[in-house]
Design an enzyme around this catalytic site. Structure first.
Site, PDB file in Angstrom:
ATOM      1  N   GLU A 290      -1.578  -1.014  -3.911  1.00  0.00           N
ATOM      2  CA  GLU A 290      -2.742  -0.217  -3.515  1.00  0.00           C
ATOM      3  C   GLU A 290      -2.467   1.285  -3.504  1.00  0.00           C
ATOM      4  O   GLU A 290      -1.444   1.737  -2.982  1.00  0.00           O
ATOM      5  CB  GLU A 290      -3.188  -0.663  -2.125  1.00  0.00           C
ATOM      6  CG  GLU A 290      -4.435   0.011  -1.598  1.00  0.00           C
ATOM      7  CD  GLU A 290      -4.911  -0.627  -0.311  1.00  0.00           C
ATOM      8  OE1 GLU A 290      -5.444   0.108   0.540  1.00  0.00           O
ATOM      9  OE2 GLU A 290      -4.744  -1.857  -0.133  1.00  0.00           O
TER      10      GLU A 290
ATOM     11  N   ASP B 226       0.850  -1.191   0.000  1.00  0.00           N
ATOM     12  CA  ASP B 226       0.000   0.000   0.000  1.00  0.00           C
ATOM     13  C   ASP B 226       0.887   1.242   0.000  1.00  0.00           C
ATOM     14  O   ASP B 226       1.718   1.431   0.884  1.00  0.00           O
ATOM     15  CB  ASP B 226      -0.895  -0.019   1.239  1.00  0.00           C
ATOM     16  CG  ASP B 226      -1.952   1.074   1.249  1.00  0.00           C
ATOM     17  OD1 ASP B 226      -1.834   2.025   0.446  1.00  0.00           O
ATOM     18  OD2 ASP B 226      -2.892   0.982   2.055  1.00  0.00           O
TER      19      ASP B 226
ATOM     20  N   GLU C 273     -10.235  -7.322   5.385  1.00  0.00           N
ATOM     21  CA  GLU C 273      -9.076  -6.638   5.956  1.00  0.00           C
ATOM     22  C   GLU C 273      -9.255  -6.432   7.456  1.00  0.00           C
ATOM     23  O   GLU C 273     -10.347  -6.110   7.929  1.00  0.00           O
ATOM     24  CB  GLU C 273      -8.883  -5.278   5.291  1.00  0.00           C
ATOM     25  CG  GLU C 273      -7.657  -4.533   5.811  1.00  0.00           C
ATOM     26  CD  GLU C 273      -7.496  -3.139   5.234  1.00  0.00           C
ATOM     27  OE1 GLU C 273      -6.392  -2.573   5.347  1.00  0.00           O
ATOM     28  OE2 GLU C 273      -8.474  -2.606   4.662  1.00  0.00           O
TER      29      GLU C 273
ATOM     30  N   HIS D  69     -12.390  -1.820   2.296  1.00  0.00           N
ATOM     31  CA  HIS D  69     -11.464  -1.292   3.285  1.00  0.00           C
ATOM     32  C   HIS D  69     -11.966  -1.639   4.678  1.00  0.00           C
ATOM     33  O   HIS D  69     -13.139  -1.445   4.992  1.00  0.00           O
ATOM     34  CB  HIS D  69     -11.375   0.233   3.107  1.00  0.00           C
ATOM     35  CG  HIS D  69     -10.439   0.906   4.042  1.00  0.00           C
ATOM     36  ND1 HIS D  69     -10.786   2.038   4.757  1.00  0.00           N
ATOM     37  CD2 HIS D  69      -9.156   0.626   4.385  1.00  0.00           C
ATOM     38  CE1 HIS D  69      -9.763   2.432   5.483  1.00  0.00           C
ATOM     39  NE2 HIS D  69      -8.755   1.593   5.285  1.00  0.00           N
TER      40      HIS D  69
ATOM     41  N   GLU E 238     -10.477   3.248  -1.588  1.00  0.00           N
ATOM     42  CA  GLU E 238     -10.689   3.513  -0.161  1.00  0.00           C
ATOM     43  C   GLU E 238     -11.130   4.948   0.086  1.00  0.00           C
ATOM     44  O   GLU E 238     -11.960   5.203   0.961  1.00  0.00           O
ATOM     45  CB  GLU E 238      -9.383   3.216   0.586  1.00  0.00           C
ATOM     46  CG  GLU E 238      -9.339   3.691   2.019  1.00  0.00           C
ATOM     47  CD  GLU E 238      -7.974   3.517   2.649  1.00  0.00           C
ATOM     48  OE1 GLU E 238      -7.683   4.222   3.629  1.00  0.00           O
ATOM     49  OE2 GLU E 238      -7.190   2.674   2.170  1.00  0.00           O
TER      50      GLU E 238
END
Length: 342
Positions: free
Chosen positions: A207, A181, A304, A283, A233
């Protein structure tokens, strides 16, 4: 059944980060009815989000039948449109929408996942998001891990970033699922440079390398990046995701149900993604708000890990050895101590 009151507050979250995630953190929304049922949802925006709920949204919904959730969503969206569309207004709206879905499930005496055509009780795999060492996540039984790499600038120290990922891959072994990420910190050239070095480590997705509004940049990466791109997100409403889906800018879509417009919008995103053959991985999906959609709508369920500081949310299923599962509680299954807001 009629709505008699709508309340909102920001419960204390000891241990939350000393940044916007606290000052503009998650708010609790309670929708009370004359049937004695209370629906609970979580939105965002801190004091600003609370103000939107207590004024515009409360004025709109008092005395209304809460069962027409989808129609109410449209009315809330239009009511906040002059100052909304994205950001704090949608975060506040999300909390109300989730509370209405909680009420819908409680009125039917069924878990929301079952109302969506799914089941409860089946184990759902999870992944842990980590900012430092991955050892605690491995010890806890996670077979999938996402590394937050925002502290590494690939334009000045690409090798340190690559070493971090390579070390994580060695610790996990070849079978573990590993993601990275960038938290919107990179540009196209640096993203491609990183991807070229990380391909050998079998990265499931990369990400949010770019800013959410850089659709042209994401289109470029979709064509050129050898690692699948994930994002969403920080996007709001199914309408915004529709363009992302139509252009196939992300291989993995990551809406946050507490921000993007609530469960009403997450359901729409799942349906559009299914038609396009794209994956949805919400998310913070292991938090109870998204878990019902994952259990009911996701052909590749993966949840997640959530936020440790959200300890005031009762009824949250625990992650055990890398798996999580919903119980039979009606609605969303959340339990709130009414003293939380005092």
């Amino acid at each position: 059944m009629k709505i008699t009151e709508i309340r909102a507050c920001q419960p204390a979250t000891p241990g939350s980060p000393p940044d916007w995630r606290t000052s503009l953190g998650q708010i609790l929304v309670a929708v009370e009815t004359d049937a004695g049922l209370i629906g609970y949802g979580v939105g965002g925006g801190g004091a600003a989000g609370i103000h939107v709920v207590r004024t515009v949204l409360r004025d709109l919904l008092l005395g209304r039948d809460p069962s027409a959730v989808e129609r109410i969503w449209e009315e809330m969206y239009r009511a906040t449109l002059p100052f909304g569309r994205k950001g704090i207004a949608l975060m506040a709206l999300s909390g109300v929408d989730l509370a209405l879905w909680d009420l819908r499930g409680k009125a039917a005496n069924e878990p929301v996942a079952r109302l969506l055509g799914g089941q409860v009780g089946q184990p759902i795999p999870t992944y842990a998001t980590v900012w430092g060492s991955i050892e605690p996540a491995i010890t806890a039984g996670h077979r999938a891990i996402k590394l937050h790499l925002e502290k590494y600038d690939p334009r000045t120290n690409l090798q340190a970033l690559v070493d971090c990922v390579a070390n994580a891959r060695r610790q996990m072994g070849d079978a573990g699922m590993l993601m990275v990420d960038a938290f919107m910190k990179w540009d196209i050239d640096s993203t491609l440079a990183v991807a070229a070095r990380l391909v050998e480590h079998n990265i499931a997705w990369l990400e949010e390398p770019l800013l959410p509004d850089d659709l042209k940049g994401y289109a470029d990466l979709a064509d050129r990046c050898p690692i699948p791109i994930a994002g969403g997100e920080h996007e709001f409403t199914a309408a915004a995701f529709e363009e992302i889906i139509q252009q196939r800018l992300h291989a993995v879509l990551q809406p946050d149900v507490c921000w993007c417009g609530g469960l009403t919008e997450l359901i729409k995103i799942y349906r559009m993604a299914a038609t396009a053959g794209l994956r949805v991985c919400p998310h913070r999906g292991a938090e109870i708000w998204s878990l019902h959609a994952i259990a009911a709508l996701d052909p590749q369920p993966l949840a997640e890990s959530g936020r440790s500081w959200m300890s005031w949310v009762g009824g949250q299923p625990p992650i055990v050895d890398g798996w999580i599962q919903l119980g039979e509680a009606p609605g969303l299954g959340v339990i709130v101590d009414e003293e939380t807001c005092n």
